[in-house]
Scaffold this active site. Structure first.
Site, PDB file in Angstrom:
ATOM      1  N   VAL A  14      -5.555  -3.903  -1.377  1.00 58.81           N
ATOM      2  CA  VAL A  14      -5.324  -4.843  -2.481  1.00 58.81           C
ATOM      3  C   VAL A  14      -3.852  -5.248  -2.559  1.00 58.81           C
ATOM      4  CG1 VAL A  14      -7.313  -4.107  -3.836  1.00 58.81           C
ATOM      5  CG2 VAL A  14      -5.129  -2.926  -4.138  1.00 58.81           C
ATOM      6  N   ASP A  39      -7.412   1.082  -1.275  1.00 56.34           N
ATOM      7  CA  ASP A  39      -6.003   1.354  -0.987  1.00 56.34           C
ATOM      8  C   ASP A  39      -5.126   0.492  -1.879  1.00 56.34           C
ATOM      9  OD1 ASP A  39      -3.918   2.473   1.150  1.00 56.34           O
ATOM     10  OD2 ASP A  39      -3.438   0.358   0.769  1.00 56.34           O
ATOM     11  N   TYR A  44       2.317  -2.357  -6.132  1.00 58.95           N
ATOM     12  CA  TYR A  44       1.438  -3.532  -6.165  1.00 58.95           C
ATOM     13  C   TYR A  44       1.205  -4.030  -7.588  1.00 58.95           C
ATOM     14  CZ  TYR A  44       0.114  -2.157  -1.360  1.00 58.95           C
ATOM     15  OH  TYR A  44       0.101  -1.807  -0.033  1.00 58.95           O
ATOM     16  N   LYS A  69       0.409   4.949  -3.366  1.00 61.45           N
ATOM     17  CA  LYS A  69       1.649   5.231  -2.646  1.00 61.45           C
ATOM     18  C   LYS A  69       2.822   5.354  -3.613  1.00 61.45           C
ATOM     19  CE  LYS A  69      -0.206   2.088   0.814  1.00 61.45           C
ATOM     20  NZ  LYS A  69      -1.044   1.354  -0.154  1.00 61.45           N
ATOM     21  N   HIS A 103       5.568   5.543   0.684  1.00 59.88           N
ATOM     22  CA  HIS A 103       5.386   4.168   1.141  1.00 59.88           C
ATOM     23  C   HIS A 103       6.305   3.789   2.298  1.00 59.88           C
ATOM     24  CE1 HIS A 103       3.649   0.240  -0.714  1.00 59.88           C
ATOM     25  NE2 HIS A 103       3.763   0.114   0.588  1.00 59.88           N
ATOM     26  N   SER A 134       3.602   6.519   5.056  1.00 55.66           N
ATOM     27  CA  SER A 134       3.355   5.138   5.481  1.00 55.66           C
ATOM     28  C   SER A 134       4.622   4.606   6.125  1.00 55.66           C
ATOM     29  CB  SER A 134       2.965   4.273   4.270  1.00 55.66           C
ATOM     30  OG  SER A 134       2.694   2.945   4.655  1.00 55.66           O
ATOM     31  N   ASN A 235     -16.016  -8.573   6.331  1.00 52.20           N
ATOM     32  CA  ASN A 235     -15.124  -7.604   6.971  1.00 52.20           C
ATOM     33  C   ASN A 235     -15.741  -6.211   7.045  1.00 52.20           C
ATOM     34  OD1 ASN A 235     -13.195  -9.608   7.261  1.00 52.20           O
ATOM     35  ND2 ASN A 235     -12.029  -9.001   5.458  1.00 52.20           N
TER      36      ASN A 235
END
Length: 269
Positions: A14, A39, A44, A69, A103, A134, A235
């Site tokens: 997202v 996720d 975000y 994250k 992150h 990440s 997807n």
């Protein structure tokens, strides 16, 4: 994963999905289509919408794998990581998190390790089931290997045939770390590549589906992102075929280090 917990092979990302209806609907459609991994990230700013969609679904919480994250802003550190993860739990409205990632490695090795220590303790307290990273390169992972108590279960990076990160993936595999592929569809930059379109036509699939399947066939967890219901469903529809060895081999030759956003894996330790 290397900590006995299981993770779905495909999830819904997202990133840059607007908070409110857009994120809520994307997650709602994703869960209805069969996704069981969502996720998100603190940065975000859409975690409240993710959490509401999860709570409004008829799916038991234990059947949904939620990843978020910690973003080191303004910096890495034990307290910064600890409090931000608790804030994410509050925003999501969840009593525990399935996976929390750091992150980005950031710039300072010592502060980075303090953030990791916070994740280790959050895991020990049961607030987080699994922890990972990440955008970590081999040198960042090696630092963790030398100094951490718990090794990361996941390393989430931009991965697709045009930036396959073979050396990093091999290192992760050798150390029991799952590679999680974000931007598996190159943010649309390569969906009209004639090589890709040709393969997609042979399988009677979309180029996006071929890229997603490539990630799965290469042992990655993959998190395609869309806010359109038809694309979200499309997807996910990649489990009734696989790429043959010749096509996988060809696609493995497409690497051109295509970075569509950022690449913190190259930051110094």
């Amino acid at each position: 994963m290397n900590d006995v917990h299981e993770i779905p092979v495909i999830g819904l990302g997202v990133y840059k999905t607007a908070p409110g209806a857009e994120t809520y609907n994307a997650v709602k459609w994703g869960l209805a289509a069969g996704y069981r991994l969502i996720d998100t990230a603190w940065i975000y700013k859409n975690q409240e919408s993710v959490g509401k969609a999860i709570r409004d679904s008829d799916i038991p919480r234990e059947d949904i794998f939620v990843t978020t994250k910690f973003f080191p802003t303004p910096k890495h550190g034990y307290d910064e990581c600890w409090h931000q993860v608790l804030q994410s739990m509050e925003q999501l409205g969840l009593e525990y998190l399935d996976l929390v990632l750091i992150h980005t490695p950031g710039a300072s090795g010592d502060d980075r390790m303090d953030s990791w220590k916070a994740l280790e303790n959050l895991k020990d307290q049961g607030k987080v089931k699994s922890i990972g990273v990440s955008n970590y390169g081999i040198k960042h992972l090696q630092q963790l290997k030398e100094r951490a108590i718990i090794m990361p279960a996941v390393n989430q990076c931009e991965v697709n045939p045009y930036i396959n990160r073979r050396t990093l993936h091999d290192y992760c595999r050798a150390n029991g770390i799952i590679m999680m592929a974000y931007s598996p569809m190159t943010k649309g930059k390569k969906l009209n590549d004639p090589k890709l379109v040709s393969i997609a036509k042979r399988y009677n699939r979309t180029p996006a589906q071929i890229l997603i399947r490539w990630s799965i066939d290469n042992g990655c967890v993959v998190i395609p992102k869309s806010s359109k219901q038809v694309r979200i469903e499309e997807n996910f529809n990649v489990f009734d075929f696989s790429l043959d060895e010749d096509d996988k081999y060809e696609m493995d030759t497409w690497d051109e280090y295509l970075v569509t956003g950022w690449d913190p894996t190259i930051l110094e330790v």
